[in-house]
Scaffold this motif. Structure first.
Motif, short mmCIF file in Angstrom:
data_model
loop_
_atom_site.label_atom_id
_atom_site.label_comp_id
_atom_site.label_asym_id
_atom_site.label_seq_id
_atom_site.Cartn_x
_atom_site.Cartn_y
_atom_site.Cartn_z
N GLY A 1 -24.49 18.44 -0.51
CA GLY A 1 -24.49 19.51 -1.49
C GLY A 1 -23.14 20.02 -1.91
O GLY A 1 -23.04 21.00 -2.66
N LYS A 2 -22.07 19.37 -1.42
CA LYS A 2 -20.72 19.84 -1.74
C LYS A 2 -19.92 18.73 -2.42
O LYS A 2 -20.28 17.56 -2.36
N GLN A 3 -18.82 19.12 -3.04
CA GLN A 3 -17.95 18.14 -3.66
C GLN A 3 -17.07 17.46 -2.62
O GLN A 3 -16.82 18.00 -1.54
N ARG A 4 -16.62 16.26 -2.96
CA ARG A 4 -15.69 15.55 -2.09
C ARG A 4 -14.39 16.34 -2.01
O ARG A 4 -13.89 16.83 -3.01
N GLU A 5 -13.83 16.43 -0.79
CA GLU A 5 -12.60 17.18 -0.59
C GLU A 5 -11.59 16.39 0.22
O GLU A 5 -11.96 15.54 1.04
N LEU A 6 -10.34 16.72 0.00
CA LEU A 6 -9.26 16.09 0.75
C LEU A 6 -9.29 16.53 2.21
O LEU A 6 -9.50 17.70 2.50
N VAL A 7 -9.11 15.58 3.10
CA VAL A 7 -8.96 15.89 4.53
C VAL A 7 -7.49 15.73 4.93
O VAL A 7 -6.87 16.66 5.45
N ALA A 8 -6.94 14.55 4.68
CA ALA A 8 -5.55 14.29 5.05
C ALA A 8 -5.05 13.06 4.31
O ALA A 8 -5.84 12.16 3.99
N THR A 9 -3.74 13.05 4.05
CA THR A 9 -3.11 11.88 3.45
C THR A 9 -1.83 11.54 4.19
O THR A 9 -1.26 12.40 4.89
N ILE A 10 -1.42 10.29 4.04
CA ILE A 10 -0.18 9.83 4.68
C ILE A 10 0.50 8.83 3.75
O ILE A 10 -0.16 7.95 3.19
N THR A 11 1.81 8.99 3.57
CA THR A 11 2.56 8.07 2.71
C THR A 11 2.96 6.83 3.50
O THR A 11 2.76 6.74 4.73
N HIS A 12 3.52 5.87 2.78
CA HIS A 12 3.97 4.63 3.42
C HIS A 12 5.01 4.91 4.50
O HIS A 12 5.07 4.21 5.51
N THR A 13 5.80 5.96 4.31
CA THR A 13 6.85 6.28 5.27
C THR A 13 6.39 7.26 6.34
O THR A 13 7.19 7.62 7.21
N ILE B 1 0.85 -1.19 0.00
CA ILE B 1 0.00 0.00 0.00
C ILE B 1 0.89 1.24 0.00
O ILE B 1 1.76 1.36 0.86
N ASN B 2 0.66 2.14 -0.92
CA ASN B 2 1.41 3.38 -0.97
C ASN B 2 0.67 4.40 -0.11
O ASN B 2 0.53 4.22 1.08
N ALA B 3 0.20 5.46 -0.69
CA ALA B 3 -0.47 6.49 0.10
C ALA B 3 -1.86 6.03 0.55
O ALA B 3 -2.53 5.27 -0.14
N MET B 4 -2.24 6.50 1.72
CA MET B 4 -3.59 6.30 2.24
C MET B 4 -4.11 7.67 2.66
O MET B 4 -3.33 8.57 2.99
N GLY B 5 -5.42 7.81 2.66
CA GLY B 5 -5.94 9.13 3.02
C GLY B 5 -7.40 9.11 3.37
O GLY B 5 -8.09 8.09 3.26
N TRP B 6 -7.84 10.26 3.82
CA TRP B 6 -9.25 10.48 4.15
C TRP B 6 -9.76 11.68 3.35
O TRP B 6 -9.08 12.71 3.23
N TYR B 7 -10.95 11.51 2.83
CA TYR B 7 -11.66 12.56 2.13
C TYR B 7 -13.05 12.69 2.75
O TYR B 7 -13.49 11.78 3.46
N ARG B 8 -13.71 13.79 2.50
CA ARG B 8 -15.06 13.95 3.04
C ARG B 8 -15.94 14.67 2.04
O ARG B 8 -15.47 15.43 1.20
N GLN B 9 -17.23 14.38 2.17
CA GLN B 9 -18.21 15.03 1.31
C GLN B 9 -19.41 15.46 2.15
O GLN B 9 -20.11 14.61 2.71
N ALA B 10 -19.61 16.75 2.25
CA ALA B 10 -20.75 17.30 2.97
C ALA B 10 -21.94 17.38 2.02
O ALA B 10 -21.76 17.43 0.79
N TYR C 1 -17.24 10.60 5.55
CA TYR C 1 -15.79 10.50 5.44
C TYR C 1 -15.42 9.20 4.71
O TYR C 1 -15.88 8.11 5.10
N TYR C 2 -14.61 9.34 3.69
CA TYR C 2 -14.21 8.22 2.86
C TYR C 2 -12.72 7.94 3.00
O TYR C 2 -11.90 8.86 2.99
N CYS C 3 -12.41 6.67 3.08
CA CYS C 3 -11.02 6.22 3.10
C CYS C 3 -10.56 5.96 1.67
O CYS C 3 -11.34 5.46 0.83
#
Length: 120
Positions: free
Chosen positions: A42-54, A31-40, A93-95
Motif C-alpha cells: 500500500g505504499k510507494q517504493r522508497e530509497l533505502v540506501a545507495t553506494i557509488t563505485h568508489t 557499474i556506477n551507483a548501486m542501491g536498495w529500495y523497498r516497497q511496503a 526489497y529491490y536492487c
C-alpha cells in the motif's frame, strides 16, 4: 542482456538480522551507483540506501545506524546488512544499478525483488 538477482530475504523476528545480496550479470562494461529500495504494501517504493563505485554511501533516515550497504566490484554484487529489524521494515526489497553495457549504453536496471517480513 543485464540481470539483477536478489537473494537473502525471509521471515525474521523483530530485533533480528538479515543480509540481502544482489548480483548483476550479463553484458556489463561498468557499474556506477548501486542501491536498495523497498516497497511496503500500500505504499510507494522508497530509497533505502545507495553506494557509488568508489564506496560513498547514502541512507534513508529510517535505517541509519541499523542497515549497512556494501559492494564487491569484482563480483558486480551489492549487499545490504540489516540489523535491529522492525516490523515497519517489512517490504519487498529491490536492487537497483546504473550500468554501462558492453555497447557503451547506460541504463537503469532493477531486480525482481525479495520479500523481507519482520514479525513482532
Amino acid at each position: 542482456q543485464v540481470q539483477l538477482v536478489e537473494s537473502g530475504g525471509g521471515l525474521v523476528q523483530a530485533g533480528g538480522s538479515l543480509r540481502l545480496s544482489c548480483a548483476a550479470s550479463g553484458s556489463i562494461f561498468s557499474i556506477n551507483a548501486m542501491g536498495w529500495y523497498r516497497q511496503a504494501p500500500g505504499k510507494q517504493r522508497e530509497l533505502v540506501a545507495t553506494i557509488t563505485h568508489t564506496g560513498s554511501t547514502n541512507y534513508a533516515d529510517s535505517v541509519k545506524g541499523r542497515f549497512t550497504i556494501s559492494r564487491d566490484n569484482a563480483k558486480n554484487t551489492v549487499y545490504l546488512g540489516m540489523n535491529s529489524l522492525k516490523p515497519e521494515d517489512t517490504a519487498v526489497y529491490y536492487c537497483n544499478a546504473y550500468i554501462l553495457k558492453s555497447g557503451l549504453v547506460w541504463g537503469d536496471y532493477w531486480g525482481k525483488g525479495t520479500l523481507v517480513t519482520v514479525s513482532s
